[in-house]
Design a protein around this motif. Structure first.
Motif, PDB file in Angstrom:
ATOM      1  N   ALA A  49       0.834  -1.206   0.000  1.00 51.23           N
ATOM      2  CA  ALA A  49       0.000   0.000   0.000  1.00 51.23           C
ATOM      3  C   ALA A  49       0.870   1.259   0.000  1.00 51.23           C
ATOM      4  O   ALA A  49       0.579   2.228  -0.711  1.00 51.23           O
ATOM      5  N   SER A  52       2.328   1.761  -3.361  1.00 54.52           N
ATOM      6  CA  SER A  52       1.292   2.284  -4.242  1.00 54.52           C
ATOM      7  C   SER A  52       1.116   3.789  -4.050  1.00 54.52           C
ATOM      8  O   SER A  52       0.925   4.529  -5.018  1.00 54.52           O
ATOM      9  N   ILE A  53       1.186   4.239  -2.801  1.00 55.20           N
ATOM     10  CA  ILE A  53       1.110   5.679  -2.534  1.00 55.20           C
ATOM     11  C   ILE A  53       2.338   6.381  -3.094  1.00 55.20           C
ATOM     12  O   ILE A  53       2.237   7.459  -3.693  1.00 55.20           O
ATOM     13  N   ASP A  56       2.147   6.679  -6.747  1.00 57.87           N
ATOM     14  CA  ASP A  56       0.928   7.394  -7.137  1.00 57.87           C
ATOM     15  C   ASP A  56       0.145   6.611  -8.191  1.00 57.87           C
ATOM     16  O   ASP A  56      -0.204   7.116  -9.256  1.00 57.87           O
ATOM     17  N   THR A  57      -0.132   5.355  -7.860  1.00 57.13           N
ATOM     18  CA  THR A  57      -0.892   4.492  -8.761  1.00 57.13           C
ATOM     19  C   THR A  57      -1.828   3.617  -7.941  1.00 57.13           C
ATOM     20  O   THR A  57      -1.633   3.413  -6.754  1.00 57.13           O
ATOM     21  N   ASN A  58      -2.860   3.128  -8.570  1.00 57.64           N
ATOM     22  CA  ASN A  58      -3.761   2.186  -7.906  1.00 57.64           C
ATOM     23  C   ASN A  58      -3.663   0.797  -8.540  1.00 57.64           C
ATOM     24  O   ASN A  58      -4.559  -0.013  -8.409  1.00 57.64           O
ATOM     25  N   ALA A  59      -2.570   0.530  -9.220  1.00 48.21           N
ATOM     26  CA  ALA A  59      -2.391  -0.753  -9.898  1.00 48.21           C
ATOM     27  C   ALA A  59      -2.149  -1.895  -8.919  1.00 48.21           C
ATOM     28  O   ALA A  59      -2.313  -3.055  -9.277  1.00 48.21           O
ATOM     29  N   LEU A  61      -3.767  -2.463  -6.072  1.00 44.29           N
ATOM     30  CA  LEU A  61      -4.897  -2.751  -5.191  1.00 44.29           C
ATOM     31  C   LEU A  61      -5.291  -4.228  -5.220  1.00 44.29           C
ATOM     32  O   LEU A  61      -5.649  -4.806  -4.190  1.00 44.29           O
ATOM     33  N   GLU A  62      -5.202  -4.844  -6.367  1.00 45.94           N
ATOM     34  CA  GLU A  62      -5.510  -6.271  -6.455  1.00 45.94           C
ATOM     35  C   GLU A  62      -4.477  -7.099  -5.700  1.00 45.94           C
ATOM     36  O   GLU A  62      -4.803  -8.113  -5.080  1.00 45.94           O
TER      37      GLU A  62
END
Length: 94
Positions: A49, A52-53, A56-59, A61-62
């Motif tokens: 997480a 991901s921060i 700066d991506t939400n790729a 999350l899975e």
């Protein structure tokens, strides 16, 4: 400023994982090792997480969901194995 905080948090989580790996290897009892393994899974979710921060991506999350589910299933299976001696019960009453 937030990126510096994220880098510090990733470093802290990595140090925590190193301590948990020590507890996983050297743990005095099997339940301690299982708790350490569960905590490693939680810290891995936190690190993904934070990465991901940082990126700066939400790729990822899975990946976070997958790690969380696998960590939970692994903890439940190990706990059930400690309690009953088998991880999967098979009823042969046909």
């Amino acid at each position: 400023m937030i990126l510096i905080a994220v880098k510090i948090a990733i470093l802290c989580m990595s140090i925590a994982i190193l301590g948990l790996i020590y507890r996983l290897i050297k743990g005095p009892s099997m339940p301690d090792r299982i708790v350490a393994l569960d905590a490693i899974g939680i810290n891995l979710v936190a690190i993904v997480a934070l990465v991901s921060i940082f990126l700066d991506t939400n790729a990822f999350l899975e990946v976070i969901l997958l790690l969380g589910i696998l960590s939970f299933i692994g903890t439940v299976a190990f706990s059930k194995y400690l309690e009953k001696g088998v991880a999967l019960e098979r009823d042969r009453d046909l």
